[in-house]
Design a protein around this motif. Structure first.
Motif, PDB file in Angstrom:
ATOM      1  N   TRP A  44      14.323   7.112   1.060  1.00  0.00           N
ATOM      2  CA  TRP A  44      13.585   8.053   0.221  1.00  0.00           C
ATOM      3  C   TRP A  44      12.924   7.363  -0.959  1.00  0.00           C
ATOM      4  CZ3 TRP A  44      11.860  12.255   2.069  1.00  0.00           C
ATOM      5  CH2 TRP A  44      12.569  12.937   3.052  1.00  0.00           C
ATOM      6  N   PHE A  47       9.977   5.635   0.603  1.00  0.00           N
ATOM      7  CA  PHE A  47       8.995   6.620   1.076  1.00  0.00           C
ATOM      8  C   PHE A  47       8.167   7.157  -0.088  1.00  0.00           C
ATOM      9  CE2 PHE A  47       7.735  11.010   1.991  1.00  0.00           C
ATOM     10  CZ  PHE A  47       7.057  10.838   3.191  1.00  0.00           C
ATOM     11  N   ILE A  48       8.829   7.435  -1.198  1.00  0.00           N
ATOM     12  CA  ILE A  48       8.108   7.925  -2.382  1.00  0.00           C
ATOM     13  C   ILE A  48       7.147   6.843  -2.885  1.00  0.00           C
ATOM     14  CG2 ILE A  48       8.391   8.595  -4.805  1.00  0.00           C
ATOM     15  CD1 ILE A  48      11.051   9.922  -3.959  1.00  0.00           C
ATOM     16  N   ILE A  50       5.782   4.420  -1.094  1.00  0.00           N
ATOM     17  CA  ILE A  50       4.694   4.282  -0.124  1.00  0.00           C
ATOM     18  C   ILE A  50       3.699   5.423  -0.265  1.00  0.00           C
ATOM     19  CG2 ILE A  50       4.142   4.302   2.349  1.00  0.00           C
ATOM     20  CD1 ILE A  50       6.941   2.976   2.756  1.00  0.00           C
ATOM     21  N   THR A  51       4.207   6.636  -0.456  1.00  0.00           N
ATOM     22  CA  THR A  51       3.329   7.796  -0.642  1.00  0.00           C
ATOM     23  C   THR A  51       2.477   7.635  -1.891  1.00  0.00           C
ATOM     24  OG1 THR A  51       4.963   9.234   0.441  1.00  0.00           O
ATOM     25  CG2 THR A  51       3.256  10.300  -0.880  1.00  0.00           C
ATOM     26  N   ALA A  52       3.103   7.210  -2.991  1.00  0.00           N
ATOM     27  CA  ALA A  52       2.361   6.993  -4.232  1.00  0.00           C
ATOM     28  C   ALA A  52       1.318   5.890  -4.044  1.00  0.00           C
ATOM     29  CB  ALA A  52       3.325   6.633  -5.361  1.00  0.00           C
ATOM     30  N   SER A  54      -0.134   5.044  -1.237  1.00  0.00           N
ATOM     31  CA  SER A  54      -1.191   5.550  -0.370  1.00  0.00           C
ATOM     32  C   SER A  54      -2.179   6.405  -1.153  1.00  0.00           C
ATOM     33  CB  SER A  54      -0.581   6.353   0.785  1.00  0.00           C
ATOM     34  OG  SER A  54       0.273   5.549   1.571  1.00  0.00           O
ATOM     35  N   ILE A  55      -1.649   7.263  -2.026  1.00  0.00           N
ATOM     36  CA  ILE A  55      -2.519   8.110  -2.850  1.00  0.00           C
ATOM     37  C   ILE A  55      -3.385   7.252  -3.769  1.00  0.00           C
ATOM     38  CG2 ILE A  55      -2.538   9.848  -4.692  1.00  0.00           C
ATOM     39  CD1 ILE A  55       0.046  10.980  -3.450  1.00  0.00           C
ATOM     40  N   TYR A  58      -6.111   5.560  -1.732  1.00  0.00           N
ATOM     41  CA  TYR A  58      -7.183   6.484  -1.347  1.00  0.00           C
ATOM     42  C   TYR A  58      -8.101   6.802  -2.525  1.00  0.00           C
ATOM     43  CZ  TYR A  58      -9.535  10.704   0.220  1.00  0.00           C
ATOM     44  OH  TYR A  58     -10.491  11.630   0.535  1.00  0.00           O
ATOM     45  N   THR A  72      -6.243   4.354   4.716  1.00  0.00           N
ATOM     46  CA  THR A  72      -5.058   4.840   3.993  1.00  0.00           C
ATOM     47  C   THR A  72      -4.054   5.448   4.952  1.00  0.00           C
ATOM     48  OG1 THR A  72      -6.391   5.299   2.017  1.00  0.00           O
ATOM     49  CG2 THR A  72      -4.247   6.378   2.164  1.00  0.00           C
ATOM     50  N   PHE A  76      -0.238   4.212   5.672  1.00  0.00           N
ATOM     51  CA  PHE A  76       0.900   5.129   5.507  1.00  0.00           C
ATOM     52  C   PHE A  76       1.757   5.175   6.773  1.00  0.00           C
ATOM     53  CE2 PHE A  76       2.866   9.352   5.652  1.00  0.00           C
ATOM     54  CZ  PHE A  76       3.483   9.403   4.412  1.00  0.00           C
ATOM     55  N   ASN A  80       5.507   3.280   7.005  1.00  0.00           N
ATOM     56  CA  ASN A  80       6.634   4.204   7.167  1.00  0.00           C
ATOM     57  C   ASN A  80       7.332   4.020   8.507  1.00  0.00           C
ATOM     58  OD1 ASN A  80       7.141   5.998   4.865  1.00  0.00           O
ATOM     59  ND2 ASN A  80       5.014   6.617   5.118  1.00  0.00           N
TER      60      ASN A  80
END
Length: 249
Positions: A44, A47-48, A50-52, A54-55, A58, A72, A76, A80
């Motif tokens: 987790w 994942f957070i 990686i998400t940040a 990716s945003i 982008y 992007t 992601f 992941n």
């Protein structure tokens, strides 16, 4: 006799030692044979991040929005997928109880599905980028960075015997009933835990450790109660939180 699930065929490297004896209980299961709390927490947190990332990736480019969105998304998915393959690995376990004792075969084969996924995913992504390159030649750079790197990863995984051997394991554990010194129903995992003390001929010495028997949540009581009569009368039978160390046999 209990059969909790349809038995998996053992790989040719593993064979039951007491195959000539009638089985008293047998089942197979795929389980995470390590500390899942730490692995889930790691997943987790990453994942957070990686998400940040990716945003941020982008939003950092104002031009070529389609290219930016596709690159992007590829970033992601790939990162992941690699993360899940590390934090959610599972091992195959097969248990067989006889009058002589408990046998456990555990194995993890090289995940050939990962090669198939990489091959098809990189191929489809390459076609998409080549099509987009007819609109804007800049997409050829994305084809080299994205699908190209995935293709190189596929080739390295498919042809590296060292990597494949690292992802493949075969263990066969054999214990007599007299070896066990404690029986416990785990309160924190779907595990029946048995402490044992026996002479290990491979190591040439007495070994004291524990055997984690993985099963479904509703099966723990049945498995533990089945085992109890085969143990010495003075062996403690408890409920407790247990550790699940990675197998090192």
């Amino acid at each position: 006799m209990f059969n909790f699930s349809k038995p998996l065929d053992l790989p040719p490297q593993l064979q039951w030692k007491y195959a000539n004896e009638p089985e008293l209980m047998t089942w197979t299961i795929r389980a995470r044979n390590y500390n899942t709390f730490i692995a889930n927490a790691m997943f987790w947190v990453c994942f957070i991040a990686i998400t940040a990332g990716s945003i941020f990736l982008y939003r950092s480019t104002k031009e070529y929005l389609v290219f930016n969105a596709i690159s992007t998304l590829l970033f992601f998915i790939i990162v992941n997928a690699a993360l899940i393959s590390m934090t959610h690995q599972r091992m195959n376990f097969a248990y067989r109880f006889t009058r002589s004792g408990i046998e456990c075969c555990e194995w993890k084969d090289f995940p050939k599905w990962a090669l198939t996924f990489l091959k098809w995913f990189s191929g489809i992504a390459a076609i998409i980028f080549i099509y987009l390159a007819t609109i804007d030649p800049t997409f050829l750079i994305g084809a080299l960075i994205g699908p190209g790197s995935m293709g190189l990863m596929y080739l390295s995984m498919a042809h590296s015997k060292t990597y494949q051997q690292m992802q493949t394991q075969h263990h066969h554990l054999v214990y007599e009933w007299k070896d066990f010194t404690q029986l416990a129903i785990a309160t924190n995992r779907e595990v029946v835990d048995l402490k044992f003390c026996h002479f290990d001929p491979r190591l040439g010495r007495i070994v004291k450790w524990n055997l984690n028997i993985f099963c479904k949540r509703k099966q723990k009581e049945a498995v533990a109660n089945f085992i109890k009569p085969y143990l010495s009368p003075d062996v403690p039978f408890i409920k407790a939180k247990v550790n699940v160390p990675m197998s090192t046999d």
